[in-house]
Enzyme design. Structure first.
Site, PDB file in Angstrom:
ATOM      1  N   LYS B  76       0.891  -1.060  -0.008  1.00  0.00           N
ATOM      2  CA  LYS B  76       0.231   0.051  -0.133  1.00  0.00           C
ATOM      3  C   LYS B  76       0.855   1.169   0.152  1.00  0.00           C
ATOM      4  CE  LYS B  76      -3.930   1.709   2.882  1.00  0.00           C
ATOM      5  NZ  LYS B  76      -4.652   1.711   3.888  1.00  0.00           N
ATOM      6  N   SER B 151      -9.481   1.436   2.858  1.00  0.00           N
ATOM      7  CA  SER B 151      -8.390   2.198   2.164  1.00  0.00           C
ATOM      8  C   SER B 151      -7.468   1.530   1.076  1.00  0.00           C
ATOM      9  CB  SER B 151      -7.743   3.259   2.940  1.00  0.00           C
ATOM     10  OG  SER B 151      -7.192   2.659   3.876  1.00  0.00           O
ATOM     11  N   SER B 175      -9.707  -1.000   6.982  1.00  0.00           N
ATOM     12  CA  SER B 175      -9.189  -0.587   5.773  1.00  0.00           C
ATOM     13  C   SER B 175      -8.654  -1.941   4.867  1.00  0.00           C
ATOM     14  CB  SER B 175      -8.156   0.410   5.817  1.00  0.00           C
ATOM     15  OG  SER B 175      -8.828   1.801   5.656  1.00  0.00           O
TER      16      SER B 175
END
Lengths: 484, 477
Positions: B76, B151, B175
């Site tokens: 990420k 996310s 997330s």
């Protein structure tokens, strides 16, 4: 009563004590003073994303030391908090400090008033925090530059109760604090370089009133003397303002050392809201009872303890005790010296006199002094044994000892042929010679001019090349004159 | 193209020589290029990935390769990797290069994993649809009209689309688990304090955890075993020893007592198909001899507000460092320090990030602190106590991962509250700090997958993963 005397000042001091740790408060970056700009910075000091703080254990130890030295209560569970504000030299946008749980609460610093009486200034709190970097506005014609070497350097903030009444007390308080941090070896106490900084909160009120006046904070005083000057100025300014019917605004002022005045920096009415909240990146630090004990066991003798010891146990004067405890190194030297001699007064005199003057003349610190305390003790011993006089000791033997620190003073005195004549037969010869030399002076003495003893004494000393024991010589001179 | 099943079979194939790391990386680079329109990767680390592949190939020959040899991993875009860019999908950090590697990256590389690139995400991990990225939406590889969730949307999509073998995300309120649910992969959020946050760009420090997104529970276990454990750089990490999760889960033979939260299953917003599926799963579990019981948890409505008060408070402070002065985006329109701050931050941050910074600043402000921040802290304590109480009587808590399946772009954007409720089932684990997993539970009639979530007691990762593996077998989908 003039107008100034109607008022009393209320002063509280916040002292920032920069700690002599090797690394920073929350990172392994070097905390050393100096260094080229931005050389003591890793991603942590730079506030880079993803970095996390880690508490410096040494800083905790230093905080506990100071706390113990001022008799404060040490907190067991220490939380850290974030103080949020934007500033160019604050790379994270917040300072990690302690808010509701300072490591130390309470305690006091004892100061001496001019009349010798003691006054306790109570401590509100001592907490741990990190320093900010430095903004440099005068290095570049267009831009301000930022040096983050200092960002993250550990600080203790010590806040006093508003119990200081005037500039002299503030001076005495700061002197004691500086002495203390130097004794504890936690800070170099150098206000000029900013390793010890002081902010003063000052207000005035009518004597006897219990309503404090509006508080003004004064910053940027880079010496204890300047704190004193700033307070004097500020008290006068505030009283004059009150007398003139003016409202004193709650504000932060800066001290201008060149002109000896304070000027307004910013109002506190719309002060920053720092939005303190518990620092989520740090677990509370637990300071256990056992840990406090080990720190306590390692605590050096403190100036006020030594002062008390010197005055009450050793019977030294307040002046001598104060003088000897001013600097830790001197006190330590003296402490060692008195393990080798019981003549404490002589020991004190030697340290405060010959030793200190030598150090001053040569701009040396006691740590650089090459003469070991036991040598001074030996010197005191041969004086006390009557082998040399005080004068010979300080004028001849002591300078020679400095040249040959490895040699005992007795040996030096012997080599220089300075051992005084205390054999009364030999001395009697010299006395007789001296008296025989000035027969007319003998009759003058007989006729009442008793101070002529000094003349004969001088002659005896001359004949003995200074080695005659003056006490014995003077006794013999008197006896011989009276008999003749 | 090599068909990746799990890390174990990859190890066998690499050691037998039927495939090399260099081949794997080249194939995946081509695949990423082919699926570029999904906007999953913000940057592919072609050079360093290939050079690591070469290095690992040599180690494989020499027999010195680590246990993640050749595993191609995507990060990420909020996990720092030395000398590589990391932007948190924000304009304010566009072109920022990290000076150091996160602990997670260091541990992965030490076991010879290969990091192929950084994945799109919601800006500063704030969002539930990946629509808050400064660099565009990520399209769900299973249906390009829908979001991936967020996310860690790019990370989940990268695994689902077969662009890497496993990915890492961060989970502050769901997330990892929510996008895992939307993309049909396994998403694991460790106990708070199990995995170092050193090198994770902080959103909310007391909630954030890094965790894996994988094709299987086995892979999640092996990755957790590599990344978990004490770290000098992060004082909030526990020093508890890390069990060998990958072998522990194969020994799992317990019959856990499972609680399901009645209030979750009966919540209005829950999709009826998901509800039916979870009821079926409960029945299957009971038939297999597990105790599964409904428990009350009347605090469901407190979860999301508590989460938003506390995370935004921490975020408002964590994001102060992005000020245009020291690094990252600086507005050219600033005329002095103050305006440089204001303009850099106004121009550099996206709308949702600004909303959360303002909310967080507000709840910490003098006069509001007690009403919001302090109160939320107290509620957090209560929620923690109540959840742990359930976990005293039961070994695991079962809930849906999300109220629905992946939704269409723009559907929730107009209404932040509606978007925030996407996290309703997942935030609990972060508020309380317990480990949680989302595993694929079924496919909806709309063709999209959804997951179910399990929570366990703190630091009982081995137990949670062990049972998840059993459940994986019980509900093949």
């Amino acid at each position: 009563m003039n107008n100034y005397d109607k008022y009393e000042a209320v002063i509280g001091l916040e002292v920032h004590i920069q700690l002599l740790t090797k690394s920073k408060m929350y990172s392994a970056d070097s905390a050393e003073y100096g260094g080229l700009p931005n050389t003591h910075v890793s991603a942590i000091s730079l506030g880079h994303p993803g970095t996390l703080p880690k508490v410096n254990k040494r800083a905790i130890e230093f905080a506990v030391k100071l706390g113990l030295a001022v008799n404060a209560a040490i907190r067991e569970e220490n939380q850290f908090a974030r103080k949020n504000y934007f500033y160019a030299d604050l790379p994270k946008g917040y300072q990690i400090t302690q808010d509701k749980t300072p490591i130390c609460n309470g305690g006091f610093i004892a100061i001496k008033n001019e009349d010798g009486s003691e006054k306790k200034i109570n401590i509100t709190r001592i907490h741990m925090e990190e320093d900010a970097g430095k903004s440099l506005h005068d290095q570049d014609p267009f831009d301000s530059l930022i040096d983050l070497n200092r960002a993250g350097v550990p600080l203790l903030e010590m806040v006093s109760e508003p119990e200081i009444k005037n500039a002299n007390e503030a001076y005495a308080y700061l002197t004691e604090v500086r002495k203390l941090v130097r004794y504890l070896d936690i800070c170099d106490g150098n206000m000029e370089e900013g390793s010890m900084r002081c902010d003063a909160n000052i207000s005035v009120m009518l004597k006897g009133s219990n309503t404090f006046g509006k508080k003004v904070e004064v910053k940027n005083m880079n010496s204890i003397r300047n704190v004193q000057r700033a307070i004097d100025f500020e008290i006068k300014r505030q009283i004059e303002a009150v007398e003139a019917g003016e409202e004193i605004p709650v504000e932060t002022r800066s001290f201008d050392a060149v002109n000896g005045l304070t000027f307004s920096l910013r109002s506190k009415e719309n002060a920053n809201d720092y939005r303190y909240f518990p620092e989520p990146d740090l677990q509370p630090v637990i300071v256990s009872e056992a840990y406090i004990k080990t720190v306590k066991a390692d605590l050096p003798a403190l100036p006020h303890e030594l002062y008390k010891h010197y005055t009450s146990t050793l019977g030294l004067s307040a002046y001598d005790a104060g003088n000897l405890t001013d600097l830790k190194g001197i006190a330590l030297y003296f402490n060692e010296l008195i393990t080798h001699t019981t003549n404490h007064k002589a020991a004190a005199n030697w340290v405060m006199g010959a030793v200190k003057s030598y150090l001053n003349e040569n701009a040396l610190s006691i740590e650089q002094f090459n003469l070991k305390p036991n040598r001074i003790a030996e010197l005191i011993a041969i004086i006390d044994e009557g082998k040399i006089s005080n004068t010979v000791a300080s004028q001849k033997v002591f300078p020679a000892m400095l040249e040959q620190p490895g040699k005992s003073p007795l040996k030096i005195a012997e080599e220089l042929n300075l051992i005084q004549e205390s054999n009364s037969d030999a001395l009697q010869d010299l006395v007789n010679q001296a008296i025989a030399k000035y027969p007319e002076k003998v009759s003058e003495y007989k006729n009442g001019k008793v101070n002529l003893v000094a003349l004969f004494m001088g002659e005896v000393m001359k004949l003995s090349k200074g080695k005659a024991d003056p006490k014995l010589a003077s006794q013999l001179v008197k006896e011989t004159l009276d008999k003749s | 193209m090599y068909s990746f099943r799990d890390i174990n079979s990859l190890q066998t194939d690499l050691r037998s020589g039927s495939i090399s790391c260099t081949q794997l990386v080249n194939e995946l680079l081509a695949e990423i290029e082919k699926k570029k329109q999904l906007n999953i990767f913000l940057e592919v680390f072609q050079h360093s990935a290939l050079s690591k592949a070469k290095e690992v190939d040599e180690k494989l020959k020499a027999g010195t390769a680590g246990k993640l040899a050749g595993l191609v991993i995507a990060l990420k875009d909020n996990i720092c990797y030395k000398d590589h860019k990391v932007s948190a999908s924000s304009k304010i950090l566009e072109n920022f290069t990290s000076l150091y590697s996160s602990t997670v990256v260091e541990r992965l590389l030490a076991q010879d994993a290969i990091i192929i690139g950084r994945c799109n995400c919601d800006e500063f991990a704030m969002g539930s649809s990946n629509e808050n990225s400064a660099f565009g939406n990520v399209l769900n590889p299973l249906n390009e009209k829908t979001v991936t969730g967020g996310s860690s949307g790019g990370s989940a999509a990268a695994v689902a689309a077969g662009l890497c073998h496993a990915a890492f995300g961060s989970d502050t309120g769901g997330s990892i688990r929510q996008p895992a649910s939307f993309c049909g992969v396994v998403g694991f959020k460790p106990t708070y304090g199990r995995v170092s946050r050193w090198g994770l760009i902080a959103y909310a420090s007391s909630f954030d955890q890094i965790g894996p997104l994988t094709k299987s529970v086995d892979d999640a276990a092996l990755l957790m075993e590599v990344i978990a454990g004490a770290d000098e750089q992060d004082g909030t990490v526990s020093s508890k020893p890390v069990p060998s999760y990958s072998s522990e889960i194969n020994k799992f033979s317990a019959k856990p007592r499972i609680a399901y939260l009645k209030d979750c299953i009966e919540s209005e917003g829950l999709d009826p198909e998901i509800k039916a599926n979870i009821n079926t799963t409960i029945e299957k579990l009971r038939k297999s001899g597990y105790t599964v019981e409904a428990v009350d948890f009347p605090y469901l409505d407190f979860l999301v507000p508590t989460y938003y008060v506390l995370t935004t408070a921490e975020a408002s402070s964590n994001l102060s460092r992005f000020d245009g002065v020291h690094y990252g985006y600086r507005s050219k329109n600033g005329t002095d320090l103050e305006s440089t701050y204001k303009k850099s931050r106004s121009e550099g941050f996206g709308k949702e990030v600004k909303r959360r910074i303002m909310l967080g600043t507000f709840v910490l402000s003098a006069g509001y602190y007690d009403a919001y921040y302090s109160k939320a802290q107290k509620v957090r304590q209560l929620l923690r106590a109540k959840t742990l109480e359930i976990l005293q009587n039961y070994d695991l808590v079962l809930t849906p991962s999300t109220p629905g399946t992946a939704f269409e772009f723009g559907k929730n954007s107009a209404d932040p509250i509606k978007m925030y409720l996407e996290d309703i089932f997942t935030v609990q684990a972060n508020i309380v700090g317990v480990p949680a997993i989302s595993i694929p539970a079924g496919v909806h009639s709309n063709g999209l997958p959804y997951g179910l979530q399990l929570m366990a007691r703190p630091f009982e990762e081995a137990y949670l993963l062990g049972f998840s593996k059993q459940l994986e077998k019980l509900i093949p989908c």
